[in-house]
Design a protein around this motif. Structure first.
Motif, mmCIF file in Angstrom:
data_model
loop_
_atom_site.group_PDB
_atom_site.id
_atom_site.type_symbol
_atom_site.label_atom_id
_atom_site.label_comp_id
_atom_site.label_asym_id
_atom_site.label_seq_id
_atom_site.Cartn_x
_atom_site.Cartn_y
_atom_site.Cartn_z
ATOM 1 N N LEU A 15 -1.489 -17.186 26.288
ATOM 2 C CA LEU A 15 -0.505 -16.255 27.000
ATOM 3 C C LEU A 15 -0.872 -16.259 28.357
ATOM 4 O O LEU A 15 -2.255 -15.595 28.613
ATOM 5 C CB LEU A 15 -0.810 -14.879 26.210
ATOM 6 C CG LEU A 15 0.043 -13.864 26.759
ATOM 7 C CD1 LEU A 15 1.670 -14.062 26.664
ATOM 8 C CD2 LEU A 15 -0.255 -12.573 26.051
ATOM 9 N N GLU A 16 -0.328 -16.714 29.168
ATOM 10 C CA GLU A 16 -0.545 -16.822 30.736
ATOM 11 C C GLU A 16 -0.401 -15.233 31.122
ATOM 12 O O GLU A 16 0.562 -14.482 30.808
ATOM 13 C CB GLU A 16 0.136 -17.645 31.654
ATOM 14 C CG GLU A 16 -0.037 -19.121 31.062
ATOM 15 C CD GLU A 16 -1.629 -19.656 31.380
ATOM 16 O OE1 GLU A 16 -1.982 -19.213 32.051
ATOM 17 O OE2 GLU A 16 -1.920 -20.637 30.611
ATOM 18 N N LEU A 17 -0.948 -14.971 32.408
ATOM 19 C CA LEU A 17 -1.008 -13.701 32.805
ATOM 20 C C LEU A 17 0.600 -13.691 33.613
ATOM 21 O O LEU A 17 1.165 -12.405 33.572
ATOM 22 C CB LEU A 17 -2.010 -13.215 33.894
ATOM 23 C CG LEU A 17 -3.363 -13.108 33.637
ATOM 24 C CD1 LEU A 17 -4.317 -13.258 34.832
ATOM 25 C CD2 LEU A 17 -3.506 -11.822 32.868
ATOM 26 N N THR A 18 0.903 -14.498 33.892
ATOM 27 C CA THR A 18 2.518 -14.498 34.417
ATOM 28 C C THR A 18 3.348 -14.526 33.265
ATOM 29 O O THR A 18 4.659 -13.866 33.434
ATOM 30 C CB THR A 18 2.622 -15.799 35.266
ATOM 31 O OG1 THR A 18 2.659 -17.065 34.307
ATOM 32 C CG2 THR A 18 1.988 -15.863 36.470
ATOM 33 N N ILE A 78 -3.643 -8.609 26.984
ATOM 34 C CA ILE A 78 -4.609 -9.547 27.036
ATOM 35 C C ILE A 78 -5.527 -9.553 25.962
ATOM 36 O O ILE A 78 -5.932 -10.461 25.367
ATOM 37 C CB ILE A 78 -5.545 -9.331 28.450
ATOM 38 C CG1 ILE A 78 -4.475 -9.481 29.529
ATOM 39 C CG2 ILE A 78 -6.499 -10.222 28.373
ATOM 40 C CD1 ILE A 78 -5.076 -8.996 30.723
ATOM 41 N N LEU A 79 -6.052 -8.202 25.219
ATOM 42 C CA LEU A 79 -6.936 -8.071 24.226
ATOM 43 C C LEU A 79 -6.210 -8.456 22.884
ATOM 44 O O LEU A 79 -7.070 -9.428 22.115
ATOM 45 C CB LEU A 79 -7.315 -6.611 23.949
ATOM 46 C CG LEU A 79 -8.220 -6.168 25.119
ATOM 47 C CD1 LEU A 79 -8.399 -4.732 25.064
ATOM 48 C CD2 LEU A 79 -9.798 -6.844 25.040
ATOM 49 N N ILE A 111 -14.998 -3.118 34.138
ATOM 50 C CA ILE A 111 -14.499 -4.532 34.125
ATOM 51 C C ILE A 111 -12.969 -4.865 34.692
ATOM 52 O O ILE A 111 -12.175 -4.011 34.118
ATOM 53 C CB ILE A 111 -14.619 -5.190 32.716
ATOM 54 C CG1 ILE A 111 -16.217 -5.200 32.249
ATOM 55 C CG2 ILE A 111 -14.020 -6.461 32.493
ATOM 56 C CD1 ILE A 111 -16.482 -5.536 31.073
ATOM 57 N N ASP A 112 -12.805 -5.994 35.324
ATOM 58 C CA ASP A 112 -11.268 -6.317 35.615
ATOM 59 C C ASP A 112 -11.016 -7.162 34.698
ATOM 60 O O ASP A 112 -11.183 -8.153 34.697
ATOM 61 C CB ASP A 112 -11.291 -6.894 37.234
ATOM 62 C CG ASP A 112 -9.900 -7.085 37.469
ATOM 63 O OD1 ASP A 112 -9.054 -7.414 36.605
ATOM 64 O OD2 ASP A 112 -9.610 -7.209 38.699
ATOM 65 N N LEU A 113 -10.029 -6.547 33.748
ATOM 66 C CA LEU A 113 -9.874 -7.474 32.558
ATOM 67 C C LEU A 113 -9.118 -8.553 33.011
ATOM 68 O O LEU A 113 -8.839 -9.861 32.381
ATOM 69 C CB LEU A 113 -9.104 -6.686 31.552
ATOM 70 C CG LEU A 113 -9.024 -7.431 30.101
ATOM 71 C CD1 LEU A 113 -10.144 -8.150 29.658
ATOM 72 C CD2 LEU A 113 -8.107 -6.499 29.148
ATOM 73 N N GLU A 114 -7.929 -8.536 33.917
ATOM 74 C CA GLU A 114 -7.149 -9.620 34.307
ATOM 75 C C GLU A 114 -8.156 -10.658 34.975
ATOM 76 O O GLU A 114 -7.725 -11.956 34.815
ATOM 77 C CB GLU A 114 -6.270 -9.005 35.434
ATOM 78 C CG GLU A 114 -5.193 -8.501 34.881
ATOM 79 C CD GLU A 114 -4.057 -7.941 35.619
ATOM 80 O OE1 GLU A 114 -3.601 -8.791 36.584
ATOM 81 O OE2 GLU A 114 -3.450 -7.018 35.726
ATOM 82 N N TYR A 120 -11.389 -16.975 31.584
ATOM 83 C CA TYR A 120 -11.084 -17.596 30.042
ATOM 84 C C TYR A 120 -10.009 -18.688 30.064
ATOM 85 O O TYR A 120 -10.265 -19.502 29.556
ATOM 86 C CB TYR A 120 -10.760 -16.401 29.309
ATOM 87 C CG TYR A 120 -10.185 -16.962 27.945
ATOM 88 C CD1 TYR A 120 -10.927 -17.319 26.793
ATOM 89 C CD2 TYR A 120 -8.776 -16.577 27.509
ATOM 90 C CE1 TYR A 120 -10.405 -17.883 25.599
ATOM 91 C CE2 TYR A 120 -8.137 -17.084 26.382
ATOM 92 C CZ TYR A 120 -8.946 -17.705 25.580
ATOM 93 O OH TYR A 120 -8.519 -18.296 24.259
ATOM 94 N N LEU A 121 -8.921 -18.253 30.686
ATOM 95 C CA LEU A 121 -7.694 -19.384 30.921
ATOM 96 C C LEU A 121 -8.030 -20.488 31.551
ATOM 97 O O LEU A 121 -7.849 -21.558 30.953
ATOM 98 C CB LEU A 121 -6.548 -18.596 31.483
ATOM 99 C CG LEU A 121 -5.817 -17.583 30.732
ATOM 100 C CD1 LEU A 121 -4.539 -16.945 31.639
ATOM 101 C CD2 LEU A 121 -5.202 -18.124 29.326
ATOM 102 N N ASP A 122 -8.818 -20.365 32.638
ATOM 103 C CA ASP A 122 -9.415 -21.400 33.258
ATOM 104 C C ASP A 122 -10.366 -22.552 32.591
ATOM 105 O O ASP A 122 -10.310 -23.756 32.196
ATOM 106 C CB ASP A 122 -10.094 -21.204 34.450
ATOM 107 C CG ASP A 122 -9.286 -20.637 35.760
ATOM 108 O OD1 ASP A 122 -7.943 -20.845 35.552
ATOM 109 O OD2 ASP A 122 -9.798 -19.838 36.545
#
Length: 173
Positions: A15-18, A78-79, A111-114, A120-122
């Motif tokens: 699940l990408e941020l976009t 995200i979680l 914590i900046d979760l994004e 993590y995605l990287d």
């Protein structure tokens, strides 16, 4: 064996941020988003990805911070995505241990979760590239060679899971 007219399942999809809308979502919308996102990674058609019961159980076990007005924020999504990735390998109690400090950091705004999630995605992208480079063509393997490969992959999976469990045990101390 996959039939010629059926698509080959993807090894990985995140699940990408976009992919996450900039508005809060109701539970049905969350489920639809996860179904669309992860459908191509399922082993069989119609496989359950996420249900209301699952989300309610995650909330009861406090795997993510409480929802306000029955709406799920970007941080909740995200979680839930992290939970989805972890649930195939770890118990609910292990997942709670893994995510406790992250949840606390998000609720306390330390914590900046994004940013954490993008990191993590990287990492998952780099892992997928390494995995794909190591893959052996399986078209020409006979039955016993396929069995050997299956056993080898299962063994590697167990080694990585055990290493992760040791890290989790360290978090609990």
């Amino acid at each position: 064996m996959t039939q010629p007219d059926q698509p080959i399942p993807s090894f990985d999809r995140q699940l990408e941020l976009t992919d996450i809308p900039n508005i809060d979502l109701y539970m049905d919308q969350v489920i639809q988003l996860f179904e669309r996102t992860f459908q191509e990674t399922t082993r069989t058609e119609g496989e359950t990805i996420l249900t209301k019961t699952m989300i309610n159980n995650y909330a009861k076990k406090k795997l993510f911070f409480p929802v306000t007005n029955k709406k799920y924020t970007k941080n909740h999504l995200i979680l839930i995505s992290l939970i989805y990735q972890l649930k195939g390998t770890f118990s609910i109690n292990d997942i709670k241990t893994i995510l406790t400090d992250l949840n606390t950091g998000v609720t306390e705004q330390t914590i900046d979760l994004e940013n954490f999630y993008q990191s993590y995605l990287d990492t998952t992208e780099a892992n997928l590239t390494a995995f794909e480079e190591q893959q052996t063509p399986t078209d020409d393997l006979d039955h016993l060679e396929q069995l050997q490969l299956i056993l080898s992959l299962a063994h590697m999976s167990n080694l990585y899971r055990r290493a992760a469990e040791r890290l989790i045990d360290g978090l609990e101390k």
